[in-house]
Design an enzyme around this catalytic site. Sequence first.
Site, short mmCIF file in Angstrom:
data_model
loop_
_atom_site.label_atom_id
_atom_site.label_comp_id
_atom_site.label_asym_id
_atom_site.label_seq_id
_atom_site.Cartn_x
_atom_site.Cartn_y
_atom_site.Cartn_z
N GLU A 101 0.90 -1.18 -0.12
CA GLU A 101 0.01 0.03 -0.01
C GLU A 101 0.91 1.27 -0.06
O GLU A 101 0.48 2.30 -0.71
CB GLU A 101 -1.16 0.03 1.08
CG GLU A 101 -1.91 -0.97 1.21
CD GLU A 101 -2.71 -1.66 -0.02
OE1 GLU A 101 -2.80 -0.56 -0.78
OE2 GLU A 101 -2.97 -2.69 -0.29
N HIS A 111 2.02 2.12 -3.36
CA HIS A 111 0.80 2.70 -4.09
C HIS A 111 0.91 4.24 -3.97
O HIS A 111 1.04 5.03 -4.84
CB HIS A 111 -0.56 2.30 -3.66
CG HIS A 111 -1.00 1.12 -4.54
ND1 HIS A 111 -1.35 1.10 -5.60
CD2 HIS A 111 -1.47 -0.13 -4.08
CE1 HIS A 111 -1.71 -0.07 -6.11
NE2 HIS A 111 -1.58 -0.95 -4.93
NI NI Z 1 -2.48 -2.81 -4.80
#
Ligand code: NI
Length: 168
Positions: A136, A139
């Site tokens: 995450e 990201h």
């Molecule tokens: Ni992802």
Amino acid sequence: MAILPIRIYPDPVLLHEAKEVADINGDLQYFIDDMAATMYHAPGLGLAANQVGDLRRVIVFDVAQRDGSPELRVMLNPRIIACEGEIIHNEGCLSIPDYTAEVKRCKKICVAGFDREGKPLEIEAEGLLAVVLQHEIDHLNGKLFIDRISRLKRGIYLRKLKKQAAER
Ligand code: NI
């Protein structure tokens, strides 16, 4: 709460670096609830704001839902401050449907950031939770797990994607 549309690769918002959250008031709390609803609906173990088209550094995650006892966790402006060991895990991503690949990550990490109320928060994580957090946080930096696989494997995936797009 609303289920937000999940952006799919190669949507450019997935390749952008998100910006630090400065304001925890305003719409942020509603947005976090929407992100959580979207993650559980998918379902996924984690979601970063870029994946719903928002460039604030917000992640939601919940690895406990796999045991049937969901426990939503939220982190603002997360950053990895320590990393130890190595783990190889077969990863997938809600923004990259129908594809998984083995990715090498840190086995143990320490992440520092803030909770949804803006209080400092530190999480020590190992195994799956460590993998999800690293995925995450990637990201938020505009990085996807396919950026962490071999060029050969990525090439095979991208050709498959092109072929699918051409057939549509
Ligand atoms: Ni992802």
